[in-house]
Design a protein around this motif. Structure first.
Motif, PDB file in Angstrom:
ATOM      1  N   SER A  77       7.492 -69.801  38.581  1.00  0.00           N
ATOM      2  CA  SER A  77       6.877 -70.226  37.327  1.00  0.00           C
ATOM      3  C   SER A  77       6.067 -71.493  37.597  1.00  0.00           C
ATOM      4  O   SER A  77       6.570 -72.447  38.193  1.00  0.00           O
ATOM      5  CB  SER A  77       7.946 -70.496  36.267  1.00  0.00           C
ATOM      6  OG  SER A  77       8.634 -69.305  35.949  1.00  0.00           O
ATOM      7  N   ARG A  80       1.790 -74.433  32.951  1.00  0.00           N
ATOM      8  CA  ARG A  80       0.734 -73.909  32.088  1.00  0.00           C
ATOM      9  C   ARG A  80       0.885 -74.554  30.705  1.00  0.00           C
ATOM     10  O   ARG A  80       1.881 -75.218  30.413  1.00  0.00           O
ATOM     11  CB  ARG A  80       0.826 -72.387  31.970  1.00  0.00           C
ATOM     12  CG  ARG A  80       0.507 -71.639  33.256  1.00  0.00           C
ATOM     13  CD  ARG A  80      -0.948 -71.792  33.652  1.00  0.00           C
ATOM     14  NE  ARG A  80      -1.299 -71.019  34.827  1.00  0.00           N
ATOM     15  CZ  ARG A  80      -1.339 -71.502  36.056  1.00  0.00           C
ATOM     16  NH1 ARG A  80      -1.007 -72.768  36.270  1.00  0.00           N
ATOM     17  NH2 ARG A  80      -1.674 -70.738  37.068  1.00  0.00           N
ATOM     18  N   ASN A  82       0.185 -73.995  26.339  1.00  0.00           N
ATOM     19  CA  ASN A  82      -0.279 -73.292  25.149  1.00  0.00           C
ATOM     20  C   ASN A  82      -1.123 -74.283  24.341  1.00  0.00           C
ATOM     21  O   ASN A  82      -0.697 -75.415  24.112  1.00  0.00           O
ATOM     22  CB  ASN A  82       0.900 -72.808  24.298  1.00  0.00           C
ATOM     23  CG  ASN A  82       1.656 -71.680  24.975  1.00  0.00           C
ATOM     24  OD1 ASN A  82       1.122 -70.987  25.837  1.00  0.00           O
ATOM     25  ND2 ASN A  82       2.908 -71.489  24.577  1.00  0.00           N
ATOM     26  N   LYS A 154      -2.864 -69.160  25.272  1.00  0.00           N
ATOM     27  CA  LYS A 154      -1.581 -69.277  25.952  1.00  0.00           C
ATOM     28  C   LYS A 154      -1.778 -69.365  27.460  1.00  0.00           C
ATOM     29  O   LYS A 154      -2.697 -68.780  28.022  1.00  0.00           O
ATOM     30  CB  LYS A 154      -0.683 -68.074  25.619  1.00  0.00           C
ATOM     31  CG  LYS A 154      -0.127 -68.071  24.206  1.00  0.00           C
ATOM     32  CD  LYS A 154       0.877 -66.940  24.027  1.00  0.00           C
ATOM     33  CE  LYS A 154       1.555 -67.022  22.662  1.00  0.00           C
ATOM     34  NZ  LYS A 154       2.583 -65.967  22.500  1.00  0.00           N
ATOM     35  N   ASP A 155      -0.881 -70.097  28.074  1.00  0.00           N
ATOM     36  CA  ASP A 155      -0.801 -70.170  29.537  1.00  0.00           C
ATOM     37  C   ASP A 155      -2.111 -70.572  30.199  1.00  0.00           C
ATOM     38  O   ASP A 155      -2.539 -69.979  31.188  1.00  0.00           O
ATOM     39  CB  ASP A 155      -0.334 -68.820  30.112  1.00  0.00           C
ATOM     40  CG  ASP A 155       1.066 -68.448  29.649  1.00  0.00           C
ATOM     41  OD1 ASP A 155       1.874 -69.376  29.459  1.00  0.00           O
ATOM     42  OD2 ASP A 155       1.346 -67.249  29.484  1.00  0.00           O
ATOM     43  N   GLU A 180       4.100 -70.143  33.435  1.00  0.00           N
ATOM     44  CA  GLU A 180       3.592 -68.790  33.647  1.00  0.00           C
ATOM     45  C   GLU A 180       4.198 -68.246  34.934  1.00  0.00           C
ATOM     46  O   GLU A 180       4.331 -68.959  35.922  1.00  0.00           O
ATOM     47  CB  GLU A 180       2.069 -68.784  33.757  1.00  0.00           C
ATOM     48  CG  GLU A 180       1.499 -67.382  33.967  1.00  0.00           C
ATOM     49  CD  GLU A 180       0.001 -67.397  34.226  1.00  0.00           C
ATOM     50  OE1 GLU A 180      -0.617 -66.317  34.190  1.00  0.00           O
ATOM     51  OE2 GLU A 180      -0.545 -68.485  34.495  1.00  0.00           O
ATOM     52  N   ARG A 181       4.582 -66.975  34.921  1.00  0.00           N
ATOM     53  CA  ARG A 181       5.176 -66.347  36.101  1.00  0.00           C
ATOM     54  C   ARG A 181       4.070 -65.809  36.993  1.00  0.00           C
ATOM     55  O   ARG A 181       3.213 -65.040  36.543  1.00  0.00           O
ATOM     56  CB  ARG A 181       6.089 -65.205  35.660  1.00  0.00           C
ATOM     57  CG  ARG A 181       7.119 -64.788  36.702  1.00  0.00           C
ATOM     58  CD  ARG A 181       8.139 -65.863  36.939  1.00  0.00           C
ATOM     59  NE  ARG A 181       9.288 -65.387  37.705  1.00  0.00           N
ATOM     60  CZ  ARG A 181      10.198 -66.190  38.224  1.00  0.00           C
ATOM     61  NH1 ARG A 181      10.072 -67.495  38.072  1.00  0.00           N
ATOM     62  NH2 ARG A 181      11.220 -65.698  38.887  1.00  0.00           N
TER      63      ARG A 181
END
Length: 600
Positions: A77, A80, A82, A154-155, A180-181
């Motif tokens: 991860s 990141r 939002n 997002k991300d 984020e993955r």
């Protein structure tokens, strides 16, 4: 008279004094009330302002990483954000024109005025940074003046977050830290790793089966936020630290897995197959070094989340590989030895009227039991199993793991099919002797052949090597208990016979300097039409045969250039085997001097 006038003056003065006193008292009271109101209102206003600025912000825990056996990160991860808009403040926004005085905090687009105000202006400015964003649609999404919170992206990366900060929209637009993955291997181990959903929870593959281990515990901070969304120093009133999820280290060697996938793709193209797959494991420990197929599904993608790896989900008749299990059971029951002699025709009709044939036409051959395995004779297997009861046939298939999950807890793993011996029809009771009438996956075949290479002890396959918690404490995964399936002497005889099988294919399947013990298989399976119109060819073996280190299983479907396992899956086995010998610097094999006779 004078007294009357003095009294009247005194009374008038007293009256005026009382009136003035009353007025002053009233004014004083009003002032006191007003002062009290101002103090209360100020306090309430300050309290309201403080409450408006005070926010509880989640501190996201990072999801644990997944690493290969060498410590290479396969999934992690990363930081990141939002992007959040306050629609109420956005509706009140008025761009600041740029000049020499305001150039540090003004608003413009490509050197020109924004050309709008309110939410539309905010949307236009954001659209210059958020690629693919339509300014009109974004403006509509943040136009609710009664709302205080709208997620518009997002991300986004820290780089994009910094560009948004430079738009001078502090207080109106801000970023909330999230994760984020990301996956480093592309299609390598794609469906095995699986993926996470929008909330960061595992929904497929190892991400799903290890979700509790990988998931951390979120924390929080309560503080007052400034106009730019930043924390006002000294206003932190409460907090709880986030606890990151544990890292998981696999037994998989990323270098081996990469090479196996490469070999499979090249093999698929060379033999024009529909697909191919392979498993590589340590014979003694059961540690899986590679498990791959030719499907190109990137880890984390919807494709990887919706489709399981063929290695765990695809089941098929093992074909003649199943003869290894039959020979092992017959020897273990003391009914024969590998040196026992048989006269083997190419066709046999049993007492119940069922007729069986070998794959190739031949005369009455003088083969030992080892020779029956070498020549992969269906008829010979039936002859050798004349006293091998249905119950024993079923029992040993179960001992070798047929019809049972491996315990790896991989999503969509199929245990295959093995009907109880009491449910077998007249034909199935004999076809199970040569690998037909039941199904297995590639992992099960690998584990079963490992038992032969490991002196009769079937290791429990292991994919998870260890876990490391947020404090750095490492917990080794002991895996399951190994199980003795056959005696060491029996395993030695079967392995010897399997080496003779490999000798038969030495022109197509060889690793210079190393002996191989293996068995090939070919079986009809259901095609796209649901009928037995497709062919699965497989090869599973141990290398080196004289000092077993690795077991490799290769499976292909519908190879157009040679359908037999020894002609298609076998050469891919050899390619993988040669790589393993070099990578792990395995000592060359001693010359073979103990071969069991295969003819008489």
């Amino acid at each position: 008279m004078d007294d009357i006038r003095r009294f009247a003056r005194t009374r008038n003065f007293a009256f005026r004094s009382i009136v003035i006193a009353l007025v002053l008292s009233f004014v004083a009271s009003v002032c006191l009330v007003q002062l009290a109101n101002l103090q209360l209102l100020g306090r309430n206003t300050a309290l309201a302002a403080t409450q408006m600025r005070t926010t509880k912000v989640a501190v996201n825990a990072k999801r644990g990483r997944i690493l290969d056996a060498n410590g290479v990160v396969l999934a992690q991860s990363v930081e990141r954000y939002n992007i959040i808009v306050d629609p109420q403040l956005a509706s009140e926004f008025k761009p600041t024109a740029c000049n020499d005085t305001t150039k540090e905090y003004c608003h413009q687009i490509d050197g020109k005025p924004v050309g709008a105000s309110g939410a539309a202006a905010v949307a236009r400015l954001l659209a210059t940074v958020l690629d693919g964003t339509n300014a009109m649609e974004l403006g509509a999404a943040i136009s609710d003046a009664n709302s205080r919170y709208a997620v518009v992206a997002k991300d986004v990366t820290p780089e994009i977050k910094r560009k948004i900060d430079d738009l001078n929209l502090g207080g109106i637009v801000y970023g909330e830290l999230t994760n984020e993955r990301v996956y480093s291997g592309g299609t390598m181990l794609g469906p095995i790793l699986g993926g996470v959903n929008a909330d960061g929870s595992g929904v497929a593959g190892l991400e799903q089966s290890l979700d509790k281990t990988l998931t951390g515990t979120d924390g929080y901070e309560i503080y007052q936020r400034g106009n730019g969304g930043e924390m006002i120093p000294g206003t932190l009133t409460d907090s709880k630290d986030a606890v990151n999820g544990s890292d998981v280290t696999l037994t998989v060697d990323g270098n081996v897995d990469w090479y196996v996938k490469k070999a499979l793709i090249e093999g698929k193209e060379k033999y024009n197959a529909s697909w191919a797959m392979a498993v590589v494991a340590d014979v003694k420990t059961g540690d899986i070094l590679a498990l791959e197929d030719t499907d190109e599904r990137e880890a984390g993608s919807d494709d990887a989340k919706l489709n399981a790896s063929r290695v765990v989900s695809e089941t098929f008749d093992p074909g003649s590989i199943g003869k290894v299990f039959t020979m092992a059971g017959v020897l273990q029951e003391g009914q024969h030895k590998a040196t026992d002699q048989f006269t083997v025709p190419d066709t046999i009709t049993t007492d119940d009227g069922q007729t069986y044939t070998d794959a190739e036409t031949h005369g009455a051959e003088h083969w030992t039991y080892a020779g029956i395995l070498k020549n992969s004779s269906n008829v010979g297997m039936i002859l050798a199993a004349s006293n091998y009861t249905d119950e024993q046939r079923y029992e040993y298939l179960r001992k070798f793991g047929v019809g049972q999950e491996t315990g790896l807890d991989l999503s969509a793993e199929s245990a295959g099919i093995l009907h109880h011996w009491q449910d077998w029809d007249l034909r199935t009771r004999n076809t199970v002797l040569f690998g037909q009438g039941y199904t297995m996956n590639a992992l099960q075949i690998t584990q079963a052949i490992a038992a032969v290479g490991n002196g009769g002890v079937m290791p429990k396959l292991r994919l998870i090597k260890s876990t490391t918690d947020a404090d750095g404490h490492v917990t080794e995964n002991a895996g399951g208990n190994a199980t003795r399936v056959i005696d060491e002497d029996v395993a030695s005889q079967v392995l010897n016979a399997m080496e003779s099988v490999s000798d038969l294919y030495k022109n197509m399947v060889s690793v210079p300097g190393y002996r191989i013990a293996a068995k090939s298989g070919t079986a009809e399976v259901a095609g796209s039409d649901g009928k037995l119109t497709s062919i699965v060819s497989d090869w599973s073996g141990v290398i080196p045969a004289d000092n077993p280190r690795f077991v490799i299983t290769v499976v292909m479907k519908d190879a157009k250039v040679g359908s037999f396992g020894g002609l298609t899956a076998g050469p891919v086995f050899a390619t993988i085997g040669e790589f393993l010998m070099q990578k792990y610097n395995v000592s060359p094999s001693a010359k073979r001097t103990d071969a069991i006779p295969v003819e008489w």
